[in-house]
Structures are given as structure tokens and as C-alpha cells.
Design a protein around this motif. Structure first.
Motif, PDB file in Angstrom:
ATOM      1  N   THR A  16       0.846  -1.192   0.000  1.00  0.00           N
ATOM      2  CA  THR A  16       0.000   0.000   0.000  1.00  0.00           C
ATOM      3  C   THR A  16       0.879   1.238   0.000  1.00  0.00           C
ATOM      4  O   THR A  16       2.096   1.158   0.190  1.00  0.00           O
ATOM      5  CB  THR A  16      -0.925   0.027   1.234  1.00  0.00           C
ATOM      6  OG1 THR A  16      -0.123   0.074   2.413  1.00  0.00           O
ATOM      7  CG2 THR A  16      -1.838  -1.188   1.259  1.00  0.00           C
ATOM      8  N   VAL A  17       0.240   2.364  -0.202  1.00  0.00           N
ATOM      9  CA  VAL A  17       0.954   3.634  -0.239  1.00  0.00           C
ATOM     10  C   VAL A  17       0.109   4.680   0.483  1.00  0.00           C
ATOM     11  O   VAL A  17      -1.121   4.597   0.482  1.00  0.00           O
ATOM     12  CB  VAL A  17       1.261   4.044  -1.707  1.00  0.00           C
ATOM     13  CG1 VAL A  17      -0.001   4.317  -2.477  1.00  0.00           C
ATOM     14  CG2 VAL A  17       2.216   5.193  -1.779  1.00  0.00           C
ATOM     15  N   HIS A  43      -4.949   5.722   7.493  1.00  0.00           N
ATOM     16  CA  HIS A  43      -5.463   5.238   8.779  1.00  0.00           C
ATOM     17  C   HIS A  43      -6.179   3.899   8.619  1.00  0.00           C
ATOM     18  O   HIS A  43      -7.310   3.717   9.077  1.00  0.00           O
ATOM     19  CB  HIS A  43      -6.381   6.277   9.430  1.00  0.00           C
ATOM     20  CG  HIS A  43      -5.677   7.550   9.747  1.00  0.00           C
ATOM     21  ND1 HIS A  43      -5.732   8.649   8.915  1.00  0.00           N
ATOM     22  CD2 HIS A  43      -4.893   7.905  10.782  1.00  0.00           C
ATOM     23  CE1 HIS A  43      -5.024   9.627   9.420  1.00  0.00           C
ATOM     24  NE2 HIS A  43      -4.482   9.198  10.562  1.00  0.00           N
ATOM     25  N   ASP A  44      -5.534   2.980   7.932  1.00  0.00           N
ATOM     26  CA  ASP A  44      -6.036   1.619   7.700  1.00  0.00           C
ATOM     27  C   ASP A  44      -7.307   1.549   6.863  1.00  0.00           C
ATOM     28  O   ASP A  44      -7.960   0.514   6.806  1.00  0.00           O
ATOM     29  CB  ASP A  44      -6.242   0.866   9.018  1.00  0.00           C
ATOM     30  CG  ASP A  44      -4.931   0.606   9.739  1.00  0.00           C
ATOM     31  OD1 ASP A  44      -3.909   0.397   9.058  1.00  0.00           O
ATOM     32  OD2 ASP A  44      -4.939   0.609  10.985  1.00  0.00           O
ATOM     33  N   ALA A  45      -7.683   2.637   6.220  1.00  0.00           N
ATOM     34  CA  ALA A  45      -8.860   2.630   5.347  1.00  0.00           C
ATOM     35  C   ALA A  45      -8.416   2.803   3.898  1.00  0.00           C
ATOM     36  O   ALA A  45      -7.577   3.654   3.595  1.00  0.00           O
ATOM     37  CB  ALA A  45      -9.811   3.760   5.731  1.00  0.00           C
ATOM     38  N   VAL A  46      -8.974   1.999   3.014  1.00  0.00           N
ATOM     39  CA  VAL A  46      -8.698   2.127   1.584  1.00  0.00           C
ATOM     40  C   VAL A  46      -9.423   3.376   1.091  1.00  0.00           C
ATOM     41  O   VAL A  46     -10.645   3.486   1.206  1.00  0.00           O
ATOM     42  CB  VAL A  46      -9.175   0.883   0.809  1.00  0.00           C
ATOM     43  CG1 VAL A  46      -9.055   1.109  -0.685  1.00  0.00           C
ATOM     44  CG2 VAL A  46      -8.390  -0.350   1.247  1.00  0.00           C
ATOM     45  N   THR A  77     -10.344   7.538  -6.965  1.00  0.00           N
ATOM     46  CA  THR A  77     -11.033   7.416  -5.683  1.00  0.00           C
ATOM     47  C   THR A  77     -12.227   6.467  -5.724  1.00  0.00           C
ATOM     48  O   THR A  77     -12.684   6.017  -4.677  1.00  0.00           O
ATOM     49  CB  THR A  77     -11.507   8.803  -5.183  1.00  0.00           C
ATOM     50  OG1 THR A  77     -12.329   9.384  -6.187  1.00  0.00           O
ATOM     51  CG2 THR A  77     -10.323   9.708  -4.887  1.00  0.00           C
ATOM     52  N   GLU A  78     -12.719   6.157  -6.912  1.00  0.00           N
ATOM     53  CA  GLU A  78     -13.790   5.167  -7.020  1.00  0.00           C
ATOM     54  C   GLU A  78     -13.153   3.786  -7.114  1.00  0.00           C
ATOM     55  O   GLU A  78     -12.678   3.376  -8.179  1.00  0.00           O
ATOM     56  CB  GLU A  78     -14.667   5.432  -8.248  1.00  0.00           C
ATOM     57  CG  GLU A  78     -15.834   4.489  -8.332  1.00  0.00           C
ATOM     58  CD  GLU A  78     -16.717   4.725  -9.549  1.00  0.00           C
ATOM     59  OE1 GLU A  78     -17.786   4.096  -9.606  1.00  0.00           O
ATOM     60  OE2 GLU A  78     -16.340   5.513 -10.436  1.00  0.00           O
TER      61      GLU A  78
END
Length: 143
Positions: A16-17, A43-46, A77-78
Motif C-alpha cells: 500500500t501507499v 489510517h487503515d482505510a482504503v 477514488t472510485e
């Protein structure tokens, strides 16, 4: 075949980035890992996905200055996601319909893997090989 089996075969490790990562650093990571996209996590959210395609399109529009921008400035973002219980066939349809090449695998809002179009193709090829082997075995037994 289910996505859970694909992840068992390929592994569930996901790179992840951060949204604050520079595009230049993003490209270094994509190159180092020989992958085409990364999931953007805050914060651990995609919160998005960013691919080579996103970078190329922004460079075409804004020039090389994009390399100094942040991932959050160019990411998609989608984000379409899937579940481990989804079938590979349904993923192939989603990828084709929405013209996407990578899908995060989620369970209860937790990222548990990523599946690429290459994983889908490999899975289908493995299934076809298995079917061919079964047919050849059946024919050999009938002789």
C-alpha cells in the motif's frame, strides 16, 4: 474458482501507499516491486488506487511536474472491491465492464489481498489445463 483460492495460490501480501507519498516515490515502488498499481490507504482505510495509467495520464495533461505531486492528487477514488467468496468469473466481468485491472479484496472493511487481471487470466488458464488433462485421461481410459 473463488478469489480465496487465488489468494492462497499467490499470497495475500498487499503493498500500500500513503496519500502523501510523492508520485516520484510511487513510481520507484512500482518499479522496485514490478507491479502496476498500489492501493492508497489512510489510517487503515482504503481511500483510492493509483496505477501506472493514472501517472501517465496526469503527465500527459500536466507535464513532468506531476512527479513532485502527491499520490492523493492523482489517485482514482472510485475503488471497486471484491470478497474472497466472489468467483473469478464474476471478477473478470467486473474488470471488463469497468475497464480496471486491479481489485482490492476486502473483508469487513479490512484489506486482505489484491487481485489483478493477470491473476484472473492465470486462474482461467489453470482451469483450462485441468479440464484438458481430465479429458485426455478420460479418452485414454476409453481406449
Amino acid at each position: 474458482m473463488r478469489i480465496a483460492e487465488v489468494l492462497r495460490n499467490k499470497g495475500s501480501s498487499v503493498t500500500t501507499v500513503s496519500p502523501e507519498t510523492s508520485v516520484e516515490d510511487l513510481l520507484e515502488e512500482l518499479t522496485r516491486r514490478n507491479i502496476g498499481a498500489l492501493i492508497v490507504v489512510d489510517h487503515d482505510a482504503v481511500i483510492g488506487m493509483v496505477s501506472e495509467r493514472d501517472v501517465v495520464r496526469r503527465i500527459q495533461k500536466r507535464g513532468a511536474a506531476v512527479l513532485q505531486e502527491r499520490v492523493c492528487d492523482i489517485m482514482t477514488t472510485e475503488v471497486f472491491t471484491c470478497l474472497p467468496t466472489d468467483s473469478v468469473d464474476s471478477l473478470a466481468e467486473t474488470m471488463t465492464e469497468h475497464r480496471i485491472r486491479h481489485l482490492p479484496v476486502m473483508v469487513d472493511r479490512s484489506l486482505v489481498g489484491i487481485v489483478s487481471i493477470g491473476d484472473v487470466v492465470k486462474s482461467r488458464m489453470d482451469e483450462l489445463r485441468h479440464e484438458r488433462d481430465q479429458l485426455e485421461s478420460y479418452i485414454d481410459q476409453a481406449r
